[in-house]
Design an enzyme around this catalytic site. Sequence first.
Site, short mmCIF file in Angstrom:
data_model
loop_
_atom_site.label_atom_id
_atom_site.label_comp_id
_atom_site.label_asym_id
_atom_site.label_seq_id
_atom_site.Cartn_x
_atom_site.Cartn_y
_atom_site.Cartn_z
N CYS A 177 3.27 5.99 -41.35
CA CYS A 177 4.44 5.84 -40.48
C CYS A 177 5.57 6.76 -40.92
CB CYS A 177 4.93 4.40 -40.43
SG CYS A 177 6.13 4.16 -39.10
N CYS A 357 5.39 5.78 -32.82
CA CYS A 357 6.39 5.46 -33.84
C CYS A 357 7.63 4.91 -33.16
CB CYS A 357 6.73 6.71 -34.65
SG CYS A 357 7.82 6.37 -36.05
#
Length: 425
Positions: A177, A357
């Site tokens: 991430c 994201c």
Amino acid sequence: MDNASQSPAGLETSEPALRCQILIIGGGAGGISVAASLKRRRPELDIALVEPSERHFYQPGWTLVGAGVMSSAATERQEAGLIPKGVRWLKTAASAFLPETNRVRLADGRVVVYDYLVACPGLKLDWAKIEGLTQTLGRNGVCSNYSFETAPYTHECVKTFSGGTAVFTQPPMPIKCAGAPQKALYLTADYLRRHNRLAGANLEFCLAGDVLFGVPFFVPPLQKKVDEYGIKLNFKHNLIAVDGASKKATFAVVDKDGKSTEKTIAFDMLHVVPPQAPIDAVRDSALVNAAGWIDVDPGTLRHTRFANIFGIGDALGTTNAKTAAAVRMQVPVVTANLLALLEGKSLPKTYDGYGACPLTVAYGKIVLAEFLYGGKVAPSFPFDPRVPSRFAWFLKTTIMPLLYWHQMLNGYELDIGHHEKQFLA
């Protein structure tokens, strides 16, 4: 069963080898989801899953824990309750991969012989690579949203921050991430603004790289937030040491000529993202590319050299983002292709590199970045993803955790229907 005397060199063990049709390495999002998906479609399959931990975490929730929006307990479940019925759980880690002989050695000394392997072991958070970090993490104002144990302390640091310098770090890519380091930054800035403390704060974002975000399309709205909050960007700054007692962070800084020097920044709060790397057993195996990541075809997710091996998740050497959203789209591809391989058919599905994201630029507002291989923008919803959205915040905080626990980990496909789309500048 094979005996130890029949094992290849280095596999000596007093335990007889175990056998299974499909061996899954890793019981995280990828391992549980693919096991459930395979069992849902072919209940008779003989599947074993290797995972040492008794706890399973919804890691995307840790950003929200660090922001005081979600409890840490809401991100945790017992692993035993998630493993699909009929799947054998080998509660240990993989210590060596021997793909030439279709074997995996386990940390407890046993050997597993498989017909097919699905490798989704995740990656290693290398906290110890930053000198002094492990001794001070969780105190002295040094926090991180990258672990279950330390995420709550992030919110404690933000709540008690009364002025001075708050430093946020991002190590060299790849990391899981890639937007998470700056999510903590924006949420901290917004919290301070809401509590009339932003004016007295010096916020610095120290990135090992030279861009704010890897997909250029999303840089302008993020840069707008950086400017709005008054954040100082320090590119080519890689954290190498922390002195918690004296509240100093040391960075290796690369200048425009490629020369590296050290720079120390005094802090009142330090949010650290640890360096990340392949786990040792993967890195030391024949499965990897030159960088140490599992070498699979980026479309079929089948290994480039071992035809009976597939990969999912953070351990892959593919160029997609290392996110739960990527895993969500990889699992149906691997499931369909593995079942086709079992039946002697051609591989029917291709992964397009989808990753997502949800960039939490403020409490209640998210820039929902969705993209494919090559940074192609591929939104799932009919709005401009560059515009911070309350709807995306609702997805992040409410819908996605429910889908993760009750849909994805139960083997259901969750493609909402993303499509590549062009936007005007």
